[in-house]
Design a protein around this motif. Structure first.
Motif, PDB file in Angstrom:
ATOM      1  N   ALA A 209      -3.317 -34.437  26.114  1.00  0.00           N
ATOM      2  CA  ALA A 209      -3.691 -33.089  25.665  1.00  0.00           C
ATOM      3  C   ALA A 209      -3.604 -32.102  26.816  1.00  0.00           C
ATOM      4  CB  ALA A 209      -5.103 -33.114  25.077  1.00  0.00           C
ATOM      5  N   LYS A 210      -3.946 -32.556  28.012  1.00  0.00           N
ATOM      6  CA  LYS A 210      -3.863 -31.683  29.183  1.00  0.00           C
ATOM      7  C   LYS A 210      -2.415 -31.401  29.562  1.00  0.00           C
ATOM      8  CE  LYS A 210      -5.462 -31.113  33.936  1.00  0.00           C
ATOM      9  NZ  LYS A 210      -6.253 -31.676  35.046  1.00  0.00           N
ATOM     10  N   VAL A 211      -1.549 -32.409  29.443  1.00  0.00           N
ATOM     11  CA  VAL A 211      -0.135 -32.228  29.775  1.00  0.00           C
ATOM     12  C   VAL A 211       0.493 -31.157  28.887  1.00  0.00           C
ATOM     13  CG1 VAL A 211       2.147 -33.331  29.724  1.00  0.00           C
ATOM     14  CG2 VAL A 211       0.196 -34.529  30.726  1.00  0.00           C
ATOM     15  N   THR A 214      -0.019 -27.853  30.298  1.00  0.00           N
ATOM     16  CA  THR A 214       0.544 -27.623  31.630  1.00  0.00           C
ATOM     17  C   THR A 214       1.698 -26.628  31.565  1.00  0.00           C
ATOM     18  OG1 THR A 214      -0.009 -29.878  32.280  1.00  0.00           O
ATOM     19  CG2 THR A 214       1.622 -28.736  33.628  1.00  0.00           C
ATOM     20  N   ASN A 215       1.737 -25.739  32.531  1.00  0.00           N
ATOM     21  CA  ASN A 215       2.799 -24.735  32.601  1.00  0.00           C
ATOM     22  C   ASN A 215       4.071 -25.370  33.149  1.00  0.00           C
ATOM     23  OD1 ASN A 215       4.246 -22.353  32.616  1.00  0.00           O
ATOM     24  ND2 ASN A 215       3.389 -21.667  34.572  1.00  0.00           N
ATOM     25  N   TYR A 216       4.920 -25.817  32.254  1.00  0.00           N
ATOM     26  CA  TYR A 216       6.185 -26.447  32.640  1.00  0.00           C
ATOM     27  C   TYR A 216       7.322 -25.694  31.966  1.00  0.00           C
ATOM     28  CZ  TYR A 216       9.964 -29.905  33.013  1.00  0.00           C
ATOM     29  OH  TYR A 216      11.165 -30.532  33.265  1.00  0.00           O
ATOM     30  N   GLN A 217       8.315 -25.325  32.738  1.00  0.00           N
ATOM     31  CA  GLN A 217       9.444 -24.597  32.171  1.00  0.00           C
ATOM     32  C   GLN A 217      10.756 -25.140  32.714  1.00  0.00           C
ATOM     33  OE1 GLN A 217       8.525 -20.466  33.156  1.00  0.00           O
ATOM     34  NE2 GLN A 217       7.927 -20.085  31.034  1.00  0.00           N
ATOM     35  N   SER A 229      17.725 -28.678  16.067  1.00  0.00           N
ATOM     36  CA  SER A 229      16.910 -29.871  15.851  1.00  0.00           C
ATOM     37  C   SER A 229      17.181 -30.820  17.013  1.00  0.00           C
ATOM     38  CB  SER A 229      17.288 -30.546  14.528  1.00  0.00           C
ATOM     39  OG  SER A 229      16.977 -29.702  13.433  1.00  0.00           O
ATOM     40  N   VAL A 230      16.108 -31.217  17.713  1.00  0.00           N
ATOM     41  CA  VAL A 230      16.268 -32.024  18.923  1.00  0.00           C
ATOM     42  C   VAL A 230      15.515 -33.347  18.773  1.00  0.00           C
ATOM     43  CG1 VAL A 230      15.945 -32.140  21.418  1.00  0.00           C
ATOM     44  CG2 VAL A 230      16.462 -29.942  20.321  1.00  0.00           C
ATOM     45  N   ILE A 231      16.234 -34.442  18.951  1.00  0.00           N
ATOM     46  CA  ILE A 231      15.633 -35.776  18.923  1.00  0.00           C
ATOM     47  C   ILE A 231      15.438 -36.215  20.371  1.00  0.00           C
ATOM     48  CG2 ILE A 231      15.931 -38.175  18.192  1.00  0.00           C
ATOM     49  CD1 ILE A 231      18.027 -36.837  16.105  1.00  0.00           C
ATOM     50  N   ILE A 232      14.196 -36.465  20.740  1.00  0.00           N
ATOM     51  CA  ILE A 232      13.901 -36.912  22.102  1.00  0.00           C
ATOM     52  C   ILE A 232      13.563 -38.399  22.072  1.00  0.00           C
ATOM     53  CG2 ILE A 232      12.377 -36.692  24.093  1.00  0.00           C
ATOM     54  CD1 ILE A 232      12.150 -33.832  23.662  1.00  0.00           C
ATOM     55  N   ALA A 233      14.325 -39.167  22.822  1.00  0.00           N
ATOM     56  CA  ALA A 233      14.098 -40.613  22.901  1.00  0.00           C
ATOM     57  C   ALA A 233      13.557 -40.939  24.287  1.00  0.00           C
ATOM     58  CB  ALA A 233      15.403 -41.366  22.640  1.00  0.00           C
ATOM     59  N   GLY A 234      12.333 -41.483  24.336  1.00  0.00           N
ATOM     60  CA  GLY A 234      11.688 -41.738  25.616  1.00  0.00           C
ATOM     61  C   GLY A 234      11.473 -43.208  25.896  1.00  0.00           C
ATOM     62  N   GLY A 302       9.349 -39.093  35.948  1.00  0.00           N
ATOM     63  CA  GLY A 302       8.225 -38.173  35.847  1.00  0.00           C
ATOM     64  C   GLY A 302       8.413 -36.969  34.954  1.00  0.00           C
ATOM     65  N   GLN A 303       9.580 -36.810  34.350  1.00  0.00           N
ATOM     66  CA  GLN A 303       9.857 -35.632  33.530  1.00  0.00           C
ATOM     67  C   GLN A 303       9.424 -35.796  32.077  1.00  0.00           C
ATOM     68  OE1 GLN A 303      11.118 -32.737  34.750  1.00  0.00           O
ATOM     69  NE2 GLN A 303      11.087 -33.669  36.777  1.00  0.00           N
ATOM     70  N   LEU A 304       9.494 -37.023  31.575  1.00  0.00           N
ATOM     71  CA  LEU A 304       9.354 -37.261  30.143  1.00  0.00           C
ATOM     72  C   LEU A 304       8.112 -36.646  29.495  1.00  0.00           C
ATOM     73  CD1 LEU A 304      10.433 -38.565  27.572  1.00  0.00           C
ATOM     74  CD2 LEU A 304       9.309 -40.695  28.257  1.00  0.00           C
ATOM     75  N   PRO A 305       6.898 -36.799  30.060  1.00  0.00           N
ATOM     76  CA  PRO A 305       5.721 -36.254  29.382  1.00  0.00           C
ATOM     77  C   PRO A 305       5.803 -34.751  29.121  1.00  0.00           C
ATOM     78  CG  PRO A 305       5.064 -37.733  31.145  1.00  0.00           C
ATOM     79  CD  PRO A 305       6.535 -37.513  31.303  1.00  0.00           C
ATOM     80  N   PHE A 306       6.574 -34.049  29.939  1.00  0.00           N
ATOM     81  CA  PHE A 306       6.707 -32.600  29.784  1.00  0.00           C
ATOM     82  C   PHE A 306       7.868 -32.216  28.868  1.00  0.00           C
ATOM     83  CE2 PHE A 306       5.020 -33.594  33.986  1.00  0.00           C
ATOM     84  CZ  PHE A 306       3.795 -32.936  33.935  1.00  0.00           C
ATOM     85  N   LEU A 307       8.853 -33.088  28.755  1.00  0.00           N
ATOM     86  CA  LEU A 307      10.057 -32.758  27.993  1.00  0.00           C
ATOM     87  C   LEU A 307       9.878 -32.852  26.490  1.00  0.00           C
ATOM     88  CD1 LEU A 307      12.838 -34.465  30.160  1.00  0.00           C
ATOM     89  CD2 LEU A 307      11.971 -32.119  30.251  1.00  0.00           C
ATOM     90  N   TYR A 308       8.845 -33.578  26.042  1.00  0.00           N
ATOM     91  CA  TYR A 308       8.635 -33.682  24.600  1.00  0.00           C
ATOM     92  C   TYR A 308       8.410 -32.311  23.959  1.00  0.00           C
ATOM     93  CZ  TYR A 308       8.286 -38.809  24.626  1.00  0.00           C
ATOM     94  OH  TYR A 308       8.557 -40.155  24.722  1.00  0.00           O
TER      95      TYR A 308
END
Length: 410
Positions: A209-211, A214-217, A229-234, A302-308
């Motif tokens: 919930a905190k992530v 987070t200010n990520y751009q 439509s974007v499918i994200i596979a992690g 380290g990018q995945l949690p922000f890319l969703y």
């Protein structure tokens, strides 16, 4: 039984020594523990109040992290010692900014544990989820330092609760208090005489919930996903990627894909590049992403949690192997989540499946079918999305319950 335990610990150490001849992780495990006593002594003074957090690996760290961050904010005078058992946790978090020192956990022997607790002014101990070490727990209890288990999750099949597990149940008597994830764990512990239990829920909900906040751009990915439509596979493995390729080949070209594999070796990234022809590596992005690109391959850690946040729907890997990876990171953004069949040991996955916010698949045709159903039905997609988001929000708050209890003690 203790002598059998001690023999097992030393046999494990011997196995690590032997395997270090060819195994990089084993070498890191040994090298990281060299000179541990002096390293810890040099980090703290006698006047410090040190709270020791121990996590087995990276997954447990993510459960302890929200509690650590709250302690640093609400009890800033407390120093934090963070230890890991495995290299996968230590190597990725050895520079964690909210810990005053990060170390490997020395081997669980009587000599090591007595030396360890004398290496710094120990105020309290927090073990995360599944950490039960005989000598550490008994040594801590022997010096009357309070110890806590956070995000505990107990099941009847665990050895503590078996007829032959009487010796192992001693481990549990050493804890001052249990903060557990669910009512089942509380009932089970109370059945065996443990009343020092509080149901808090899972602290991972607080972390994801905190992530989200987070200010990520990433301007390039924002433009890549805008209006699409974007499918994200992690955290995908090779078997997952074969299913994803089939779906990609059979879905409209307008759909965009972001794939973050679990394995980032050059060999594996090359396989992905060969599989998904219209691709671009994350590290190759310069400015905008060309319209002809369908797949962005994430080749950094380290990018995945922000890319969703750029996704419409998520696929999380691991379900065709030992078990699924973290689905809460995707659900927190309100993404319906798809994964393979090995998910039933994960409470959040079972609950989301029952709520219709997540969808298990057994083969490539099922994956394609679920994606088509979700993407071609805007109202159904919104419903699944709302279910995922609300599930995370409604289960958040465990860290606050734990901190309120700890503040009474520290």
């Amino acid at each position: 039984m203790r002598w059998i335990y001690d023999i097992g610990i030393r046999a494990f150490w011997l196995g690590i020594v032997v395997s270090s001849l060819w195994n990089k992780k084993a070498r890191l495990w040994l090298k990281g523990r060299a000179g541990w006593s002096e390293k810890i002594k040099n980090q703290f003074s006698e006047k410090d109040r040190v709270l020791w957090f121990h996590c087995a690996s990276l997954g447990e760290f993510e459960q302890g992290r929200p509690v650590i961050e709250m302690i640093k904010k609400q009890l800033p005078e407390i120093k934090i010692l963070l230890t890991f058992f495995s290299p996968s946790g230590f190597e990725k978090q050895k520079n964690y900014e909210n810990a005053d020192f990060v170390s490997y956990l020395p081997l669980d022997t009587r000599k090591n544990t007595r030396k360890f607790v004398k290496s710094f002014p120990l105020t309290g101990v927090i073990f995360i989820k599944y950490e039960f070490w005989y000598h550490y727990l008994h040594t801590i209890k022997g010096i009357n330092v309070p110890s806590f288990l956070v995000s505990g999750n107990f099941r009847p099949e665990q050895v503590f609760f078996k007829w032959y597990g009487r010796w192992y149940s001693q481990f549990l008597t050493c804890f001052s208090h249990f903060f557990v994830q669910d009512e089942q764990s509380k009932v089970l512990l109370r059945k065996f005489g443990f009343d020092n239990v509080t149901v808090t829920g899972d602290t991972r909900f607080d972390r994801v919930a905190k992530v989200v906040q987070t200010n990520y751009q990433n301007q390039a990915l924002e433009e890549f996903s805008r209006g699409n439509s974007v499918i994200i596979a992690g955290s995908t493995w090779e078997v997952d990627e074969e299913l994803l390729f089939y779906a990609c080949r059979n879905l409209p070209c307008e759909y965009k894909w972001i794939i973050a594999p679990h394995e980032l070796s050059g060999k594996h990234i090359q396989k992905l590049k060969n599989l998904f022809k219209e691709h671009l590596l994350f590290t190759e992005i310069q400015g905008t992403i060309d319209d002809t690109i369908r797949v962005v391959i994430i080749n950094t850690i380290g990018q995945l949690p922000f890319l969703y946040r750029y996704g419409t729907i998520a696929y999380v890997g691991g379900g065709f192997g030992k078990g699924i990876h973290n689905i809460l990171e995707a659900a927190a953004y309100g993404l319906p989540v798809i994964f393979g069949p090995r998910y039933k040991k994960f409470r959040e996955a079972v609950e989301l499946v029952n709520l219709k916010g997540a969808f298990p698949v057994h083969n490539k045709k099922q994956l394609l079918s679920i994606l088509q159903q979700q993407m071609e039905d805007p109202q159904g997609l919104k419903t699944s999305s709302d279910i995922s988001r609300n599930y995370v929000l409604s289960n958040s708050g465990a860290s606050s319950i734990i901190i309120n209890q700890l503040k009474k003690i520290f």
